[in-house]
Design a protein around this motif. Structure first.
Motif, PDB file in Angstrom:
ATOM      1  N   GLY A  12       0.817  -1.213   0.000  1.00  0.00           N
ATOM      2  CA  GLY A  12       0.000   0.000   0.000  1.00  0.00           C
ATOM      3  C   GLY A  12       0.849   1.261   0.000  1.00  0.00           C
ATOM      4  O   GLY A  12       0.538   2.237  -0.693  1.00  0.00           O
ATOM      5  N   MET A  13       1.914   1.238   0.767  1.00  0.00           N
ATOM      6  CA  MET A  13       2.799   2.404   0.835  1.00  0.00           C
ATOM      7  C   MET A  13       3.545   2.628  -0.476  1.00  0.00           C
ATOM      8  O   MET A  13       3.965   3.735  -0.766  1.00  0.00           O
ATOM      9  CB  MET A  13       3.816   2.253   1.975  1.00  0.00           C
ATOM     10  CG  MET A  13       3.236   2.281   3.364  1.00  0.00           C
ATOM     11  SD  MET A  13       2.589   3.907   3.829  1.00  0.00           S
ATOM     12  CE  MET A  13       0.870   3.746   3.401  1.00  0.00           C
ATOM     13  N   SER A  14       3.690   1.595  -1.291  1.00  0.00           N
ATOM     14  CA  SER A  14       4.451   1.723  -2.537  1.00  0.00           C
ATOM     15  C   SER A  14       3.590   2.166  -3.725  1.00  0.00           C
ATOM     16  O   SER A  14       4.130   2.479  -4.781  1.00  0.00           O
ATOM     17  CB  SER A  14       5.132   0.395  -2.871  1.00  0.00           C
ATOM     18  OG  SER A  14       4.176  -0.576  -3.240  1.00  0.00           O
ATOM     19  N   MET A  15       2.294   2.236  -3.579  1.00  0.00           N
ATOM     20  CA  MET A  15       1.415   2.539  -4.715  1.00  0.00           C
ATOM     21  C   MET A  15       1.586   3.958  -5.253  1.00  0.00           C
ATOM     22  O   MET A  15       1.548   4.170  -6.469  1.00  0.00           O
ATOM     23  CB  MET A  15      -0.051   2.303  -4.345  1.00  0.00           C
ATOM     24  CG  MET A  15      -0.421   0.837  -4.239  1.00  0.00           C
ATOM     25  SD  MET A  15      -0.157  -0.019  -5.802  1.00  0.00           S
ATOM     26  CE  MET A  15       0.840  -1.371  -5.258  1.00  0.00           C
ATOM     27  N   ASP A  16       1.754   4.950  -4.385  1.00  0.00           N
ATOM     28  CA  ASP A  16       1.975   6.317  -4.858  1.00  0.00           C
ATOM     29  C   ASP A  16       3.264   6.393  -5.668  1.00  0.00           C
ATOM     30  O   ASP A  16       3.317   7.034  -6.718  1.00  0.00           O
ATOM     31  CB  ASP A  16       2.064   7.303  -3.685  1.00  0.00           C
ATOM     32  CG  ASP A  16       0.719   7.573  -3.040  1.00  0.00           C
ATOM     33  OD1 ASP A  16      -0.302   7.122  -3.577  1.00  0.00           O
ATOM     34  OD2 ASP A  16       0.698   8.241  -1.985  1.00  0.00           O
ATOM     35  N   ALA A  17       4.302   5.739  -5.184  1.00  0.00           N
ATOM     36  CA  ALA A  17       5.579   5.736  -5.894  1.00  0.00           C
ATOM     37  C   ALA A  17       5.440   5.020  -7.239  1.00  0.00           C
ATOM     38  O   ALA A  17       6.041   5.444  -8.235  1.00  0.00           O
ATOM     39  CB  ALA A  17       6.653   5.073  -5.041  1.00  0.00           C
ATOM     40  N   PHE A  18       4.653   3.953  -7.284  1.00  0.00           N
ATOM     41  CA  PHE A  18       4.408   3.226  -8.532  1.00  0.00           C
ATOM     42  C   PHE A  18       3.765   4.147  -9.561  1.00  0.00           C
ATOM     43  O   PHE A  18       4.222   4.230 -10.705  1.00  0.00           O
ATOM     44  CB  PHE A  18       3.515   2.012  -8.251  1.00  0.00           C
ATOM     45  CG  PHE A  18       3.096   1.252  -9.476  1.00  0.00           C
ATOM     46  CD1 PHE A  18       4.010   0.488 -10.181  1.00  0.00           C
ATOM     47  CD2 PHE A  18       1.781   1.288  -9.920  1.00  0.00           C
ATOM     48  CE1 PHE A  18       3.627  -0.232 -11.312  1.00  0.00           C
ATOM     49  CE2 PHE A  18       1.384   0.580 -11.041  1.00  0.00           C
ATOM     50  CZ  PHE A  18       2.316  -0.179 -11.739  1.00  0.00           C
ATOM     51  N   ALA A  19       2.720   4.872  -9.147  1.00  0.00           N
ATOM     52  CA  ALA A  19       2.031   5.778 -10.071  1.00  0.00           C
ATOM     53  C   ALA A  19       2.964   6.890 -10.546  1.00  0.00           C
ATOM     54  O   ALA A  19       2.988   7.233 -11.734  1.00  0.00           O
ATOM     55  CB  ALA A  19       0.794   6.368  -9.394  1.00  0.00           C
ATOM     56  N   ALA A  20       3.730   7.461  -9.619  1.00  0.00           N
ATOM     57  CA  ALA A  20       4.672   8.520  -9.992  1.00  0.00           C
ATOM     58  C   ALA A  20       5.744   7.983 -10.937  1.00  0.00           C
ATOM     59  O   ALA A  20       6.149   8.669 -11.889  1.00  0.00           O
ATOM     60  CB  ALA A  20       5.306   9.121  -8.745  1.00  0.00           C
ATOM     61  N   ALA A  21       6.209   6.761 -10.702  1.00  0.00           N
ATOM     62  CA  ALA A  21       7.244   6.166 -11.554  1.00  0.00           C
ATOM     63  C   ALA A  21       6.719   5.913 -12.969  1.00  0.00           C
ATOM     64  O   ALA A  21       7.474   6.045 -13.938  1.00  0.00           O
ATOM     65  CB  ALA A  21       7.774   4.876 -10.936  1.00  0.00           C
ATOM     66  N   ILE A  22       5.454   5.570 -13.097  1.00  0.00           N
ATOM     67  CA  ILE A  22       4.874   5.408 -14.438  1.00  0.00           C
ATOM     68  C   ILE A  22       4.979   6.729 -15.188  1.00  0.00           C
ATOM     69  O   ILE A  22       5.388   6.773 -16.345  1.00  0.00           O
ATOM     70  CB  ILE A  22       3.411   4.916 -14.365  1.00  0.00           C
ATOM     71  CG1 ILE A  22       3.362   3.470 -13.889  1.00  0.00           C
ATOM     72  CG2 ILE A  22       2.727   5.056 -15.730  1.00  0.00           C
ATOM     73  CD1 ILE A  22       1.958   2.946 -13.631  1.00  0.00           C
ATOM     74  N   GLY A  23       4.609   7.809 -14.517  1.00  0.00           N
ATOM     75  CA  GLY A  23       4.710   9.125 -15.149  1.00  0.00           C
ATOM     76  C   GLY A  23       6.134   9.485 -15.497  1.00  0.00           C
ATOM     77  O   GLY A  23       6.417  10.021 -16.579  1.00  0.00           O
ATOM     78  N   LYS A  24       7.073   9.191 -14.605  1.00  0.00           N
ATOM     79  CA  LYS A  24       8.483   9.486 -14.868  1.00  0.00           C
ATOM     80  C   LYS A  24       9.000   8.645 -16.032  1.00  0.00           C
ATOM     81  O   LYS A  24       9.741   9.132 -16.878  1.00  0.00           O
ATOM     82  CB  LYS A  24       9.348   9.229 -13.627  1.00  0.00           C
ATOM     83  CG  LYS A  24       9.041  10.144 -12.460  1.00  0.00           C
ATOM     84  CD  LYS A  24       9.391  11.564 -12.798  1.00  0.00           C
ATOM     85  CE  LYS A  24       9.111  12.481 -11.638  1.00  0.00           C
ATOM     86  NZ  LYS A  24       9.043  13.875 -12.063  1.00  0.00           N
ATOM     87  N   GLY A  25       8.611   7.372 -16.080  1.00  0.00           N
ATOM     88  CA  GLY A  25       9.049   6.505 -17.172  1.00  0.00           C
ATOM     89  C   GLY A  25       8.471   6.928 -18.509  1.00  0.00           C
ATOM     90  O   GLY A  25       9.138   6.837 -19.539  1.00  0.00           O
ATOM     91  N   ALA A  26       7.237   7.427 -18.490  1.00  0.00           N
ATOM     92  CA  ALA A  26       6.594   7.851 -19.734  1.00  0.00           C
ATOM     93  C   ALA A  26       7.246   9.096 -20.319  1.00  0.00           C
ATOM     94  O   ALA A  26       7.206   9.301 -21.532  1.00  0.00           O
ATOM     95  CB  ALA A  26       5.108   8.108 -19.481  1.00  0.00           C
ATOM     96  N   THR A  27       7.854   9.926 -19.476  1.00  0.00           N
ATOM     97  CA  THR A  27       8.467  11.163 -19.978  1.00  0.00           C
ATOM     98  C   THR A  27       9.871  10.959 -20.519  1.00  0.00           C
ATOM     99  O   THR A  27      10.406  11.839 -21.173  1.00  0.00           O
ATOM    100  CB  THR A  27       8.518  12.242 -18.882  1.00  0.00           C
ATOM    101  OG1 THR A  27       9.319  11.785 -17.801  1.00  0.00           O
ATOM    102  CG2 THR A  27       7.123  12.579 -18.387  1.00  0.00           C
TER     103      THR A  27
END
Length: 188
Positions: A12-27
């Protein structure tokens, strides 16, 4: 706290980081696994430290931390998200711009801090429970390392589909995470 509860908390604590990492990877322009792993290590390391800091603060000044952590996370994510939106909008008109190959350490660290403030608040709560904080922090950090690395790789495939709009989407994701943190605080 039993093992399954600890695993669920770590995920649960890692989900925000997962979403942010998707955005970082997409850029990024076709990020390599090494860049995804670097991001995962930065996010995971910070996410390991924040519950420890929260635990320590919970022993000393829990009321202050619980009162302000959601505002700090919201403002950091809002700042980063607006910055990404501006860069994405500027980038849409500049077709000659060199694609980004790597995010700076400080940008990743700031994003990681912003997405890990909820783990700090959890650390405050764990100070009042019979939990081995070192084991819990390591579990949260490891889950975040894995999820952030996966998020970057997912972003790698989403980025080419979105083109230059990926940075705009990434900014919106960070702003959305910040709003969700604020909403969760006020919704109780």
């Amino acid at each position: 706290m039993n093992l399954s509860a600890m695993i669920l908390l770590a995920l649960g604590m890692s989900m925000d980081a997962f979403a942010a990492a998707i955005g970082k990877g997409a850029t990024l322009h076709k990020p390599k696994f090494s860049e995804a792993l670097r991001t995962g290590i930065i996010f995971g390391s910070i996410e390991t430290l924040t519950p420890l800091i929260g635990w320590g603060l919970g022993l000393v000044a829990s009321q202050f931390v619980l009162t302000w952590n959601h505002w700090i996370a919201f403002l950091l994510l809002l700042f980063l998200g607006v910055r990404m939106l501006i860069e994405g909008i500027r980038g849409e008109t500049d077709d000659d711009a060199e694609p980004i190959a790597r995010h700076s350490f400080w940008l990743l660290a700031t994003t990681a801090v912003a997405t890990s403030l909820d783990a700090m608040a959890v650390g405050v709560g764990l100070a009042f429970l019979n939990v081995n904080i070192i084991h819990m922090a390591l579990m949260i950090g490891c889950a975040t390392l894995v999820m952030s690395t996966l998020g970057m790789m997912v972003g790698r495939f989403i980025g080419p589909l979105l083109g230059k709009r990926a940075e705009i989407l990434g900014g919106l994701v960070l702003i959305g995470i910040g709003c969700e943190i604020l909403w969760a605080h006020f919704a109780g």
